[in-house]
Design an enzyme around this catalytic site. Structure first.
Site, PDB file in Angstrom:
ATOM      1  N   ASP A  26       0.857  -1.164   0.000  1.00  0.00           N
ATOM      2  CA  ASP A  26       0.000   0.000   0.000  1.00  0.00           C
ATOM      3  C   ASP A  26       0.908   1.234   0.000  1.00  0.00           C
ATOM      4  O   ASP A  26       2.084   1.158   0.355  1.00  0.00           O
ATOM      5  CB  ASP A  26      -0.902  -0.022   1.237  1.00  0.00           C
ATOM      6  CG  ASP A  26      -1.907   1.111   1.239  1.00  0.00           C
ATOM      7  OD1 ASP A  26      -2.538   1.348   0.195  1.00  0.00           O
ATOM      8  OD2 ASP A  26      -2.046   1.775   2.278  1.00  0.00           O
ATOM      9  N   ASP A  28      -0.296   5.125   0.719  1.00  0.00           N
ATOM     10  CA  ASP A  28      -0.611   6.111   1.750  1.00  0.00           C
ATOM     11  C   ASP A  28      -0.505   5.479   3.138  1.00  0.00           C
ATOM     12  O   ASP A  28      -1.215   4.520   3.446  1.00  0.00           O
ATOM     13  CB  ASP A  28      -2.027   6.663   1.558  1.00  0.00           C
ATOM     14  CG  ASP A  28      -2.151   7.506   0.302  1.00  0.00           C
ATOM     15  OD1 ASP A  28      -1.368   8.442   0.150  1.00  0.00           O
ATOM     16  OD2 ASP A  28      -3.040   7.209  -0.519  1.00  0.00           O
ATOM     17  N   ASP A 225      -1.308  -0.606   6.043  1.00  0.00           N
ATOM     18  CA  ASP A 225      -1.509   0.062   7.328  1.00  0.00           C
ATOM     19  C   ASP A 225      -2.958   0.021   7.778  1.00  0.00           C
ATOM     20  O   ASP A 225      -3.283   0.529   8.844  1.00  0.00           O
ATOM     21  CB  ASP A 225      -1.058   1.523   7.247  1.00  0.00           C
ATOM     22  CG  ASP A 225      -1.982   2.357   6.371  1.00  0.00           C
ATOM     23  OD1 ASP A 225      -2.261   1.923   5.227  1.00  0.00           O
ATOM     24  OD2 ASP A 225      -2.438   3.434   6.812  1.00  0.00           O
TER      25      ASP A 225
END
Length: 355
Positions: A26, A28, A225
């Site tokens: 991922d 961001d 995250d």
């Protein structure tokens, strides 16, 4: 591979970058936040790449096209080509193309990344509900996206036009904190239209399909995250995952994770790709131990003991503390609230608890 019900984090004697052929990262909150590289990300990814691990960047953010994302990564010191980037815009464009005829008009509610993805699939973006679109495609349009675009989507969906959304993440990390994401914008259109979109992004199958088609990964590791997109998507796809605490998810949310939100591995940041991971072991009386750390459920709360606790704990000791807390919470039913006593155990992790 991911277990149906995980009660503790997993083990790997070898470094993760030596075990898995591809990291599905991922962006961001993992590689960058607010346009700046996350601490340790650049060096960690360089080392993993030099060791032979293929790095692919998989994002639910549909705003920017892959070429722009790759250029940004390269500017940060993470060399990448457009082919290394997979977005939810690409996944939703494929989904629409599978269900609508070639050359179909699609009402575009989003940015350039979504526009390019639609064109790549032979679809024709239009800007108004009056253009007789065959579908509505909605993706994140950025913090200054005009309110009038949501009105256009609402008019079309209320009139019966099929509605597709790149993703439904309610929030997105920014340089100033957590900001509203595409999911919040989808809710605006849902309220106005009464419709329900087909969604392509993580954690749903269209995004996993898009990722595997574009990367050819044989033994991938999802790195993210967010529990409800990255980790749930890995669980749904039957692949292993690493959660890093540099973005949306904090320790308290991790400890309360439902089974489909429990990662294979946990860690502070992308340095965890470059090390082995020790699994907690049952230590009697419902306690779990790892390294010098020990955790248990007592009187409805979580208790952390040993050198994984305290502000002086660093590095491996902090990770050992996190691993045993996860095992104690998950084996007891991590989805339940621990009567507020979870806060003491989180605080005992020192600096990691605030990551």
């Amino acid at each position: 591979m991911t277990e149906d019900v995980r009660t503790a984090t997993g083990a790997s004697e070898k470094r993760l970058d030596a075990v898995y052929d591809t990291a599905l990262l991922d962006l961001d909150g993992v590689v960058y936040a607010g346009g700046e590289a996350v601490a340790h990300a650049v060096d960690s990814l360089a080392t993993a790449r030099e060791g032979g691990m293929h790095l692919a960047y998989v994002t639910n953010n549909a705003l920017r096209p892959p070429s722009t994302v790759a250029a940004h990564l390269s500017e940060l010191g993470v060399p990448a080509d457009a082919s290394d980037v997979i977005t939810s815009a690409q996944a939703v464009a494929r989904l629409i193309a599978d269900e609508q005829p070639e050359g179909a008009r699609v009402l575009l509610i989003g940015g350039e990344g979504l526009r390019q993805a639609l064109v790549e699939r032979g679809l024709v973006p239009v800007d108004s509900a009056d253009d007789e679109p065959a579908a509505v495609a909605q993706g994140y349009g950025g913090p200054d996206f005009p309110w009038s675009r949501f009105a256009e989507a609402g008019y079309a969906v209320r009139a019966g036009v099929p509605w597709y959304a790149s993703n439904t993440d309610l929030t997105i990390p920014s340089g100033r904190g957590i900001a509203p994401g595409n999911g919040a914008a989808v809710e605006v259109v849902r309220i106005a239209s009464g419709g329900e979109p087909k969604v392509a992004g993580k954690p749903l199958p269209p995004m996993h399909r898009e990722t595997i088609l574009r990367t050819g990964a044989k033994r991938p590791l999802v790195v993210g995250d967010r529990l409800d997109t990255d980790i749930e998507g890995a669980h749904a796809g039957g692949v292993d995952s690493l959660l890093v605490l540099t973005g949306v998810t904090d320790v308290a949310a991790l400890l309360r994770a439902v089974p489909e939100h429990r990662p294979t591995y946990v860690g502070r940041d992308l340095r965890e790709l470059l090390v082995g991971h020790e699994a907690p072991r049952a230590d009697g009386d419902g306690a779990w131990a790892c390294g010098g750390a020990r955790a248990r459920v007592a009187d409805g709360g979580l208790v952390l003991e040993g050198n994984g606790a305290g502000a002086g704990a660093e590095g491996g000791a902090l990770l050992d503390g996190l691993r045993v807390l996860c095992a104690a919470a998950w084996s007891a039913g991590g989805e339940r609230a621990f009567d507020g006593e979870i806060a003491g155990a989180v605080q005992a992790l020192g600096e990691l608890g605030g990551a």
